[in-house]
Structure formats: structure tokens, C-alpha cells
Design a protein around this motif. Structure first.
Motif, mmCIF file in Angstrom:
data_model
loop_
_atom_site.group_PDB
_atom_site.id
_atom_site.type_symbol
_atom_site.label_atom_id
_atom_site.label_comp_id
_atom_site.label_asym_id
_atom_site.label_seq_id
_atom_site.Cartn_x
_atom_site.Cartn_y
_atom_site.Cartn_z
ATOM 1 N N LEU A 1 0.973 -1.262 -0.026
ATOM 2 C CA LEU A 1 -0.119 -0.052 -0.032
ATOM 3 C C LEU A 1 0.799 1.215 -0.024
ATOM 4 N N SER A 2 0.420 2.247 -0.566
ATOM 5 C CA SER A 2 1.081 3.346 -0.753
ATOM 6 C C SER A 2 -0.047 4.684 -0.507
ATOM 7 N N LYS A 3 0.467 5.690 0.501
ATOM 8 C CA LYS A 3 -0.404 6.590 0.876
ATOM 9 C C LYS A 3 -0.806 7.736 -0.098
ATOM 10 N N ASP A 4 0.515 7.614 -1.181
ATOM 11 C CA ASP A 4 0.309 8.462 -2.391
ATOM 12 C C ASP A 4 -0.532 8.052 -3.462
ATOM 13 N N SER A 5 -1.065 6.698 -3.327
ATOM 14 C CA SER A 5 -1.947 6.173 -4.716
ATOM 15 C C SER A 5 -3.170 6.811 -4.440
ATOM 16 N N GLU A 6 -4.003 6.566 -5.519
ATOM 17 C CA GLU A 6 -5.538 7.270 -5.685
ATOM 18 C C GLU A 6 -6.414 6.138 -5.395
ATOM 19 N N LEU A 7 -6.158 5.246 -4.321
ATOM 20 C CA LEU A 7 -6.875 4.307 -3.927
ATOM 21 C C LEU A 7 -8.286 4.572 -3.311
ATOM 22 N N LEU A 8 -7.956 5.577 -2.442
ATOM 23 C CA LEU A 8 -9.105 6.249 -1.759
ATOM 24 C C LEU A 8 -9.944 7.365 -2.475
ATOM 25 N N THR A 9 -9.358 7.633 -3.655
ATOM 26 C CA THR A 9 -10.336 8.499 -4.395
ATOM 27 C C THR A 9 -10.929 7.920 -5.594
ATOM 28 N N PHE A 10 -10.978 6.476 -5.526
ATOM 29 C CA PHE A 10 -11.208 5.815 -6.723
ATOM 30 C C PHE A 10 -10.576 6.042 -8.002
#
Length: 181
Positions: free
Chosen positions: A89-98
Motif C-alpha cells: 500500500l502507498s499513501k500516495d496512491s489514488e486508491l481512496l479517491t477511486f
């Protein structure tokens, strides 16, 4: 039942969960984090259902709330792992913003002590209206603020789960004793 019973404690815990979830919802909306917004919305609905079940003596609603608290703990553990970059996991990914936008936690630019500096990107074709934002001097990194939010949610949910199980057992015990008479 007296006022300092498990029922009153569960009502207090549900109210505290609602307040904490609403606070979290506001900051997730400010950061355009759509996955947490949807999770918080569902959490708010289930906590209201649990609150209603506790007030109205409806054990089935409280059971739904208890099951949800287990799911809610799992979600918050995921959020903690996401911001601490556990595994892949990376906090800089766009995972939480879909993957809709490049937004991230509102706290990343507005945390305690943070100074936000904008530098215009004029002269670069297509980026005239954009600016580069740098954040310096934060007293606490935003990822730790998010971890603290999730940890608090886990703590309330675990205590709520215990009290929900207790209240359901008390309600069903009272129901059984009324049926035996």
C-alpha cells in the motif's frame, strides 16, 4: 433498568461514534476521498440503527450494529495500513479517491503547524491555471493524524461491540423470563 446500565452506556457510545464519524466525514469530504466518504456514510446509518435498536429495545438491530462494528474495525485497520504504507500500500496512491482525482487527506496541507506555499506553473503549456503546492513545518505528519482517527474509531467500535453483545444478552434474557411466566 437504571441509568448506568449497559443500555445507557451503549446509547452514549453510539452517540460518541456518530459524532466521531461526522467529524471524520467532514474532513474526508474536504479531501475528496470517496471510499472513506462512502464507508463513513454507511457507518453513520448503521450506528443510527444500533442507537434506535438500543432505545427501542430491538435486539436484532443491535446485532446488526455489532456485526458492523467488526467490519468497521477491519476497515479502520486497512486505513491504518494504508497510511503507514504496510505491504504494497502507498499513501500516495489514488486508491481512496477511486482514481477519480489526485486528492489526498485534507490534513496533508492543513495539519497543525503546516505552512502551505504555492508556486505558479506559468509558462508550461496546459498548466497555466495550476500551481505547485509545498507544505513545510508540520507539527505532525498527516498520516499520523489519519492513523489516530482510525485508532480512535477502532477503540470506540470494540467497546461498542462488547456493550452491544451485553445489551443483546440482557434483552433476550428479559424476553425469555417474560415468556416463562
Amino acid at each position: 433498568m437504571g441509568c448506568c446500565t449497559g443500555r445507557c452506556t451503549l446509547i452514549f457510545l453510539c452517540t460518541l461514534q456518530l459524532l466521531a464519524a461526522l467529524e471524520r466525514q467532514v474532513f474526508d469530504f474536504l479531501g475528496y476521498q470517496w471510499a472513506p466518504i462512502l464507508a463513513n456514510f454507511l457507518h453513520i446509518i448503521i450506528v443510527i440503527l444500533g442507537l434506535f435498536g438500543t432505545i427501542q429495545y430491538r435486539p436484532r438491530y443491535i446485532v446488526v450494529y455489532a456485526i458492523w462494528t467488526a467490519i468497521w474495525v477491519t476497515w479502520n485497520i486497512f486505513i491504518i495500513c494504508f497510511y503507514l504504507e504496510v505491504g504494497g500500500l502507498s499513501k500516495d496512491s489514488e486508491l481512496l479517491t477511486f482514481n477519480i482525482s489526485r486528492h489526498q487527506s485534507w490534513w496533508s496541507e492543513n495539519g497543525p503547524g503546516c505552512v502551505r506555499k504555492e508556486a505558479s506553473m506559468s509558462g508550461i503549456k496546459g498548466l497555466d491555471n495550476h500551481s505547485y503546492i509545498s507544505v513545510i513545518g508540520c507539527a505532525l505528519e498527516y498520516r499520523y493524524i489519519e492513523v489516530m482517527h482510525s485508532s480512535f474509531q477502532i477503540l470506540i467500535a470494540l467497546v461498542g461491540f462488547v456493550y452491544a453483545c451485553y445489551v443483546v444478552s440482557v434483552f433476550t434474557e428479559e424476553e425469555d423470563s417474560c415468556l416463562r411466566k
